[in-house]
Write a protein that holds these residues in place. Sequence first.
Motif, PDB file in Angstrom:
ATOM      1  N   PRO A  20       0.648  -1.186   0.224  1.00 33.49           N
ATOM      2  CA  PRO A  20       0.092  -0.041   0.342  1.00 33.49           C
ATOM      3  C   PRO A  20       1.315   1.269   0.107  1.00 33.49           C
ATOM      4  O   PRO A  20       0.312   2.494  -0.217  1.00 33.49           O
ATOM      5  CB  PRO A  20      -0.438  -0.515   1.194  1.00 33.49           C
ATOM      6  N   ASP A  21       1.795   1.004   0.528  1.00 29.02           N
ATOM      7  CA  ASP A  21       2.991   2.193   0.628  1.00 29.02           C
ATOM      8  C   ASP A  21       4.156   2.447  -1.252  1.00 29.02           C
ATOM      9  O   ASP A  21       5.140   3.211  -1.138  1.00 29.02           O
ATOM     10  CB  ASP A  21       3.554   2.591   1.673  1.00 29.02           C
ATOM     11  N   GLY A  22       3.598   1.051  -1.606  1.00 33.09           N
ATOM     12  CA  GLY A  22       4.782   1.374  -2.666  1.00 33.09           C
ATOM     13  C   GLY A  22       5.446   2.353  -4.023  1.00 33.09           C
ATOM     14  O   GLY A  22       4.059   2.972  -3.790  1.00 33.09           O
ATOM     15  N   PRO A  23       5.855   2.219  -4.267  1.00 36.62           N
ATOM     16  CA  PRO A  23       5.755   2.456  -5.566  1.00 36.62           C
ATOM     17  C   PRO A  23       5.454   2.450  -6.813  1.00 36.62           C
ATOM     18  O   PRO A  23       4.568   1.641  -6.946  1.00 36.62           O
ATOM     19  CB  PRO A  23       7.441   2.417  -6.213  1.00 36.62           C
ATOM     20  N   HIS A  27      -2.177   7.331  -5.716  1.00 33.55           N
ATOM     21  CA  HIS A  27      -2.857   8.111  -4.605  1.00 33.55           C
ATOM     22  C   HIS A  27      -3.915   9.264  -4.570  1.00 33.55           C
ATOM     23  O   HIS A  27      -3.989  10.176  -5.183  1.00 33.55           O
ATOM     24  CB  HIS A  27      -1.821   8.560  -3.516  1.00 33.55           C
ATOM     25  N   LEU A  28      -5.134   9.135  -3.988  1.00 33.54           N
ATOM     26  CA  LEU A  28      -6.099  10.255  -4.695  1.00 33.54           C
ATOM     27  C   LEU A  28      -6.985  10.439  -3.059  1.00 33.54           C
ATOM     28  O   LEU A  28      -7.360   9.870  -2.733  1.00 33.54           O
ATOM     29  CB  LEU A  28      -7.598   9.222  -5.561  1.00 33.54           C
ATOM     30  N   ALA A  29      -7.793  11.805  -3.847  1.00 31.58           N
ATOM     31  CA  ALA A  29      -7.856  12.552  -2.436  1.00 31.58           C
ATOM     32  C   ALA A  29      -9.453  12.389  -2.800  1.00 31.58           C
ATOM     33  O   ALA A  29      -9.424  13.473  -3.683  1.00 31.58           O
ATOM     34  CB  ALA A  29      -7.421  14.197  -2.244  1.00 31.58           C
ATOM     35  N   ILE A  30     -10.303  11.930  -2.267  1.00 34.30           N
ATOM     36  CA  ILE A  30     -11.547  12.125  -2.502  1.00 34.30           C
ATOM     37  C   ILE A  30     -12.812  11.457  -1.537  1.00 34.30           C
ATOM     38  O   ILE A  30     -12.422  10.495  -0.666  1.00 34.30           O
ATOM     39  CB  ILE A  30     -11.942  10.490  -3.714  1.00 34.30           C
ATOM     40  N   ASP A  52      -7.533   0.795  -1.666  1.00 32.86           N
ATOM     41  CA  ASP A  52      -7.429   0.827  -0.053  1.00 32.86           C
ATOM     42  C   ASP A  52      -7.539   2.239   0.522  1.00 32.86           C
ATOM     43  O   ASP A  52      -7.422   3.364  -0.097  1.00 32.86           O
ATOM     44  CB  ASP A  52      -5.976   1.006   0.027  1.00 32.86           C
ATOM     45  N   MET A  53      -8.956   2.599   0.755  1.00 36.58           N
ATOM     46  CA  MET A  53      -9.430   4.117   1.452  1.00 36.58           C
ATOM     47  C   MET A  53      -9.291   4.276   2.904  1.00 36.58           C
ATOM     48  O   MET A  53      -9.208   3.099   3.824  1.00 36.58           O
ATOM     49  CB  MET A  53     -11.282   3.836   1.304  1.00 36.58           C
ATOM     50  N   ARG A  54      -8.287   5.107   3.223  1.00 35.51           N
ATOM     51  CA  ARG A  54      -7.832   5.669   4.007  1.00 35.51           C
ATOM     52  C   ARG A  54      -9.594   6.591   4.284  1.00 35.51           C
ATOM     53  O   ARG A  54      -8.717   7.678   3.790  1.00 35.51           O
ATOM     54  CB  ARG A  54      -6.934   6.270   4.801  1.00 35.51           C
ATOM     55  N   VAL A  55      -9.828   6.825   5.648  1.00 31.34           N
ATOM     56  CA  VAL A  55     -11.940   6.959   5.678  1.00 31.34           C
ATOM     57  C   VAL A  55     -11.162   8.026   6.819  1.00 31.34           C
ATOM     58  O   VAL A  55     -11.275   7.480   8.110  1.00 31.34           O
ATOM     59  CB  VAL A  55     -12.681   6.216   5.695  1.00 31.34           C
ATOM     60  N   PRO A  56     -10.963   9.542   6.856  1.00 29.72           N
ATOM     61  CA  PRO A  56     -11.137   9.867   8.786  1.00 29.72           C
ATOM     62  C   PRO A  56     -12.542  10.093   8.750  1.00 29.72           C
ATOM     63  O   PRO A  56     -13.242  10.277   8.269  1.00 29.72           O
ATOM     64  CB  PRO A  56     -10.620  11.098   8.381  1.00 29.72           C
ATOM     65  N   PRO A  57     -12.441  10.610  10.330  1.00 27.74           N
ATOM     66  CA  PRO A  57     -13.891  10.925  10.806  1.00 27.74           C
ATOM     67  C   PRO A  57     -14.605  12.257   9.369  1.00 27.74           C
ATOM     68  O   PRO A  57     -14.188  12.448   9.502  1.00 27.74           O
ATOM     69  CB  PRO A  57     -13.462  11.432  12.250  1.00 27.74           C
ATOM     70  N   GLY A  58     -15.258  11.466   9.622  1.00 27.57           N
ATOM     71  CA  GLY A  58     -17.068  12.083   8.702  1.00 27.57           C
ATOM     72  C   GLY A  58     -16.961  12.081   7.280  1.00 27.57           C
ATOM     73  O   GLY A  58     -17.167  12.996   6.646  1.00 27.57           O
ATOM     74  N   GLY A  59     -15.552  11.444   7.306  1.00 27.16           N
ATOM     75  CA  GLY A  59     -15.539  11.169   5.768  1.00 27.16           C
ATOM     76  C   GLY A  59     -16.482   9.680   5.095  1.00 27.16           C
ATOM     77  O   GLY A  59     -16.889   8.843   5.425  1.00 27.16           O
ATOM     78  N   GLY A  60     -16.545   9.760   3.644  1.00 28.99           N
ATOM     79  CA  GLY A  60     -17.064   8.454   3.000  1.00 28.99           C
ATOM     80  C   GLY A  60     -17.969   9.712   1.756  1.00 28.99           C
ATOM     81  O   GLY A  60     -18.655  10.507   1.480  1.00 28.99           O
ATOM     82  N   PRO A  61     -18.633   8.882   1.087  1.00 29.27           N
ATOM     83  CA  PRO A  61     -18.713   9.083  -0.380  1.00 29.27           C
ATOM     84  C   PRO A  61     -20.618   9.980  -0.264  1.00 29.27           C
ATOM     85  O   PRO A  61     -21.159   9.152   0.900  1.00 29.27           O
ATOM     86  CB  PRO A  61     -18.993   7.775  -1.398  1.00 29.27           C
ATOM     87  N   GLY A 133     -10.721  13.174  -8.465  1.00 28.46           N
ATOM     88  CA  GLY A 133     -10.006  12.904  -7.041  1.00 28.46           C
ATOM     89  C   GLY A 133      -8.831  13.447  -7.760  1.00 28.46           C
ATOM     90  O   GLY A 133      -8.599  14.175  -8.853  1.00 28.46           O
ATOM     91  N   ASP A 134      -8.238  14.109  -6.721  1.00 26.22           N
ATOM     92  CA  ASP A 134      -7.467  14.978  -6.662  1.00 26.22           C
ATOM     93  C   ASP A 134      -6.036  13.847  -5.665  1.00 26.22           C
ATOM     94  O   ASP A 134      -5.564  13.199  -5.394  1.00 26.22           O
ATOM     95  CB  ASP A 134      -6.889  16.403  -5.953  1.00 26.22           C
ATOM     96  N   GLN A 135      -4.622  14.063  -7.156  1.00 24.26           N
ATOM     97  CA  GLN A 135      -3.730  13.300  -6.644  1.00 24.26           C
ATOM     98  C   GLN A 135      -2.844  13.407  -5.081  1.00 24.26           C
ATOM     99  O   GLN A 135      -3.061  14.669  -5.584  1.00 24.26           O
ATOM    100  CB  GLN A 135      -2.461  12.589  -8.101  1.00 24.26           C
ATOM    101  N   VAL A 136      -2.841  12.752  -5.293  1.00 29.36           N
ATOM    102  CA  VAL A 136      -1.412  13.147  -3.388  1.00 29.36           C
ATOM    103  C   VAL A 136      -0.117  12.730  -3.561  1.00 29.36           C
ATOM    104  O   VAL A 136      -0.215  11.091  -4.388  1.00 29.36           O
ATOM    105  CB  VAL A 136      -2.252  13.077  -1.714  1.00 29.36           C
ATOM    106  N   ASP A 137       0.214  12.414  -2.790  1.00 32.07           N
ATOM    107  CA  ASP A 137       1.501  11.767  -2.518  1.00 32.07           C
ATOM    108  C   ASP A 137       1.182  10.959  -1.576  1.00 32.07           C
ATOM    109  O   ASP A 137       2.551  10.028  -2.442  1.00 32.07           O
ATOM    110  CB  ASP A 137       2.596  12.692  -1.485  1.00 32.07           C
ATOM    111  N   GLY A 138       1.023  10.479  -1.117  1.00 31.14           N
ATOM    112  CA  GLY A 138       0.932   9.227  -0.487  1.00 31.14           C
ATOM    113  C   GLY A 138       0.068   8.723   0.242  1.00 31.14           C
ATOM    114  O   GLY A 138      -0.781   9.518   0.124  1.00 31.14           O
TER     115      GLY A 138
END
Length: 172
Positions: A20-23, A27-30, A52-61, A133-138
């Motif tokens: 999941p952290d490989g080169p 990675h997309l902000a969505i 792989d979805m990392r969802v912060p508190p309050g996040g979701g579609p 989405g917006d591409q992000v670094d990781g």
Amino acid sequence: MSNSALPPDDPGRDLVQVRPDGPGLVHLAIAGGTYTVLVSGDQTAGRYCLIDMRVPPGGGPPPHRHDFEEMFTVLDGAVEFTFRGTPVVARAGETVNIPANAPHFFRNRSDQPARLLCMCTPAGQDEYFRRVGDQVDGPDSPPPPLSAEEQDERGQRAARLAGEYRTELLVP
């Protein structure tokens, strides 16, 4: 001569192994989180994609539906899935399958980040996410700060492209 009903092996397709952290991963902000395309439809001849979805508190579609199957396995935290109007909480280690065409959405209603694996079959959701989405670094990168106008543009883009990816957004 083989009597197998299976087609022959396709040597043009390769084994796919990712971290999941490989080169090289996208990675997309969505939807308030960061989604990493682990296995794309291009790598599976369109059969499925794995995100792989990392969802912060309050996040979701927002509420939506689509004509493909979607399966989630919660790796960390807890996520509330609303399926046909009924909420159910899935916790780490649990799997939820959303049948094609069923209205649904999910939300991280806790105060802790959540992490999910999402498999869509057939593939296509990975490409939709790349386009909206917006591409992000990781995988742990925060979403970029967006103005109200930029947020509105992302929502309009998602709505405009949804039909092309067999999705219907169920928001006014």
